[in-house]
Each structure stands twice: as structure tokens, then as C-alpha cells.
Scaffold this active site. Structure first.
Site, short mmCIF file in Angstrom:
data_model
loop_
_atom_site.label_atom_id
_atom_site.label_comp_id
_atom_site.label_asym_id
_atom_site.label_seq_id
_atom_site.Cartn_x
_atom_site.Cartn_y
_atom_site.Cartn_z
N MET A 101 1.27 -0.99 -0.01
CA MET A 101 -0.30 0.30 -0.44
C MET A 101 0.68 1.21 0.05
SD MET A 101 -2.44 -1.67 0.34
CE MET A 101 -4.89 -1.20 0.77
N CYS A 102 0.38 2.47 0.03
CA CYS A 102 1.28 3.53 0.51
C CYS A 102 0.52 4.16 1.47
CB CYS A 102 0.41 4.18 -0.95
SG CYS A 102 0.94 3.18 -2.62
N GLU A 103 1.63 5.70 1.61
CA GLU A 103 0.51 6.45 2.11
C GLU A 103 0.46 8.06 1.78
OE1 GLU A 103 1.37 6.72 6.38
OE2 GLU A 103 2.05 4.30 6.61
N ILE A 133 3.93 8.50 -0.43
CA ILE A 133 5.24 7.70 -0.16
C ILE A 133 4.39 6.31 -0.90
CG2 ILE A 133 7.32 8.19 0.96
CD1 ILE A 133 5.08 6.75 3.74
#
Lengths: 259, 259
Positions: free
Chosen positions: B1-3, B78
């Protein structure tokens, strides 16, 4: 006016040396203090660094001068504003997406009395420079001519863009750089030159600051790198000077089409 | 996943504090090592810094952490790759121009079994992530609905985007940020929160690294600044947690629409 810089190479190559020369002209050895920008391609991806202040004192430009980003296609611009305020939105290069590619453009010159000429609906200016307006018009004309998918021969597109640039030149000075990340086109009205470096490589000395590079130590024998600039950046090499209406298309560092 | 990370403010504000926290999660306190990017708006102009490596060790991220760029709208991301290779072209945020505005988008989540769903001709993916494909589809749907000129009420556009996001969420996790440089929209599937800071300002302490800021010393009494993040960035403030299907539209730091 402004100054242009671009690179086409057959291997990812950094442009620290040439950009160091150009950045001096943004306030130290030249009057182009109204912003600067540089776009690097890595494959189809691209990233643009830009600032609305002088390149000679920009912290971001300092990073570009010290941090080698390797790229096969680069487009850069330092600005001396004529049309449009000094701010980020009017800072070149400009980018638009078409056909799943990022198209990046920079312009040196000034256009006048063009009312009703550079019309475009699909691509619209975000800022208010004559440069971006002409870019949007070129992109619109490309779509009008070739539709929603790229033709087999991308060189056909750039040959068509050359005819559009001929039209734009009727309205003033139109020195231009345009790339889709693979091909790099340069179009000249009055100030544009290029140099293609290949083995055997030698030393080069910048005009604008006291820097010498020995390309023989920085390259491999198969490297081919073309640098395009408004005015020569080195004083010990022979640059090819383009004439009014001349254009060249580069791919992997070499000329592949032109007038 | 990402942020994800974003900011909307009523005065040009830097995001050094929040980005410092986020960048730690790109390889040090979090696993998001597959690239990072941040887009700053200054008026209608925008610039994006991005890199395909981990933010915690990026020289460009170091510059962003030390060089305060003041902006009214910021979008950052990110990446921990799931669909699409790790390279520059697949690094968020993504930007397209429509109606003379730059639209910037970032996505956290993963979409599956969407064949034939996210179709678009005018806006095409340059990379090969599910994220960019969904973005191009949203932009296409906006044009299909509103045409070539922006409607009077931009909030109508974002309300429509919320319905598109509801559709996208049928195919997986779709946490999203979208801005036109003035409005900033956040859409939640499972992880998104925000905080609105205004006078009286206090101190805030980052979770991911030992940094404390006293906003009272950095602001004026009229400042209103909203920060949106995947997970709270500070541990001594109360963040608003969004639920599945929730969306908020921010302008000048304040919520102006939402579900």
C-alpha cells in the site's frame, strides 16, 4: 528573451556540466533572472524542477548542479520575462500528456499581434504567456491532425510540428524545444545551436564559469550525446549553428530528421 | 500500500514539519520504499518533486525537509508498489491539465478485476499503475459530464468525483486525494484522517521522528491550515478519522463540502 538548453543521449547521461553553464546566465553572466526550469525524462517518466527566481542563486538549482540525474532527454529554460508575470505558473518548461506520453516544451522569443491565431480547447493555458498559448495550440493541432492515437511514425508528427512552427514564426521570434520523451525537436528562428559529442571524447571548457570537464573520463566509447543551446556553452568546441526556419529531430543523441 | 499527505491553507504555508514525519515512513518507520512525490501549488502554478527511491534517504527529499516552500495546496505520496514497476513513471502524484488548471492526484490502495471499467481516450496513462488509470478515467468522466469549460460551481465537479470514487471503491481500496490547485478533495475507503489547525495554536510532536513544533511561533492568528494523512502524524493532537465512503472538500484550509 530567454535561453534554452536540451539534451538527447543514447544512454542515461547527466547534464550537470551544461546546466552549470546555463544557470550562470540566470543572473550572473546573463540577464535571465525571471525563473528557470528543467525537465528530466527517465524512460516515459518525467520530472520537472522549476523556480520563479534567478537560477544563479536558487537552492533547487544548486541541487541540480551537484546531484547528477541521469536521463536520455532533458529540456531546460531560463527566463527573462516579456509577456506574462514572473511567477511559477509562467515558468517553462510546460508539460501536457497526449497519447500516453508526457510532452514537454520550452520557448525562447516573443510573439505579437496573434489575436485569434493560437486557439485551443482541449489544451488550455494555465498561465498567461504567449509561449504556453502557442504550446497548447501546437498540441491541439497535433490532435486535430492525428487523432487520439499516435501514428506509427512519430517523425511524421514532428515534421508537422515544424510546419506549425513556421506559422508561429510569422508572429515573431520562435525558438522552440519539444519532446515526447523519446524524440527531441529543436526549431530555430534566430538563436539555436547544437553539438553532438561521441568518441573520441575530449575536454570541454564552459564559457560562463571556470569549469572544465574531460568527457573521456565520464563516458564509454559508445556514448552519443547531443546538447542544444541558445548560444554555445563551451568555447573550445565547434557548435552547429541553426538558421531561421531550420529544425532538427534527435533520437538517442543523433539527428534523425530535419530541414 | 502507500501513504498520503496533503495540505490546504488560507495563507501560503510550508509543510516541512508534516513531510518530515511522512518521509520517515518511506523506509525508516514504514515500508513505503518504492518512490515518493510531492506537488506544491503557488497560485495556479504547480511543481512536483519526485523520486523512485525511498524518501528516507533521498537527496531531493532532504531538500524538501530543509527548504520551506510556501504553498496553499500540497499533495504528497509515498509508495509501496503493488501494481506497476518501481520507476519514475509510476510515482505519484500524477498531474493533468483541464480547463486551464493543473489537476493533481494521488491514490492509496489497490484495485482488482476492473477490466473494461476505467476506459479513457482523452487522458491516457503514461505508466502502468491501477492508480493512474483510475485518475485518467475520472478526468475523462469530468469532461464527459461538464464539457470543455469549467462550471460556475467547482464544488459540483468534486461532488461528481465523489460518485466516481464510490464506483472505483467497488473494485478495491480507494483512498484518494485530488486538487485543482484551489480545492482539495479527500476520499476515504479505509485509512484517511485530517486535522484543522487554527488559533490558538499549540505544540505538535511527530510520531515518526523526534521533532516538536510550536505552531504559535510559526503562524499568525488568522491562519487556518488543514493537513490530511493516511495515519495521524502527531500523537498529541486529535485527528478526525474518515469512514468508508466519506469525502471532504477543502478550500483555504476549511471544509466546504463533503459527505
Amino acid at each position: 528573451m530567454c535561453e534554452l538548453l536540451a539534451m538527447s543521449a543514447n544512454v542515461p547521461t547527466d547534464i550537470v556540466f551544461s546546466f552549470t553553464g546555463l544557470a550562470e546566465r540566470g543572473g550572473r553572466t546573463g540577464p535571465h533572472v525571471d525563473g528557470w526550469g528543467i525537465t528530466f525524462y527517465e524512460g516515459k517518466g518525467s520530472r520537472t524542477f522549476k523556480d520563479s527566481g534567478p537560477s544563479c542563486e536558487s537552492e533547487i538549482a544548486s541541487l541540480i548542479k551537484s546531484y547528477p540525474i541521469k536521463s536520455e532527454v532533458v529540456v531546460s529554460h531560463i527566463r527573462q520575462a516579456n509577456r506574462g508575470e514572473v511567477n511559477l505558473v509562467n515558468t517553462h518548461p510546460f508539460t501536457r500528456e497526449l497519447w500516453g506520453r508526457y510532452w514537454t516544451y520550452a520557448h525562447n522569443g516573443q510573439l505579437s499581434d496573434y489575436e485569434g491565431k493560437f486557439v485551443s480547447t482541449r489544451f488550455q493555458s494555465v498561465g498567461n504567456t504567449d509561449s504556453e498559448m502557442a504550446f497548447c495550440w501546437i498540441m491541439q493541432k497535433i490532435v486535430d491532425r492525428f487523432g487520439d492515437t499516435s501514428p506509427e511514425q512519430m517523425s511524421d508528427v514532428f515534421a508537422y510540428v515544424a510546419t506549425l512552427a513556421d506559422e508561429a514564426r510569422q508572429f515573431g521570434v520562435f525558438n522552440m524545444l519539444l519532446t515526447d520523451g523519446e524524440y527531441l525537436m529543436s526549431y530555430c528562428t534566430n538563436n539555436l545551436c547544437y553539438i553532438t559529442r561521441r568518441a573520441p571524447f575530449g575536454k570541454a571548457k564552459l564559457i560562463d564559469t571556470d569549469v572544465v570537464i574531460d568527457f573521456d573520463k565520464e563516458t564509454t566509447p559508445n556514448d552519443i550525446v547531443t546538447v542544444i543551446a541558445t548560444r554555445p556553452l563551451t568555447n573550445n568546441e565547434e557548435w552547429n549553428i541553426l538558421s531561421a526556419g531550420d529544425w532538427r529531430l534527435f533520437r538517442l543523441g543523433e539527428v534523425c530528421a530535419g530541414s
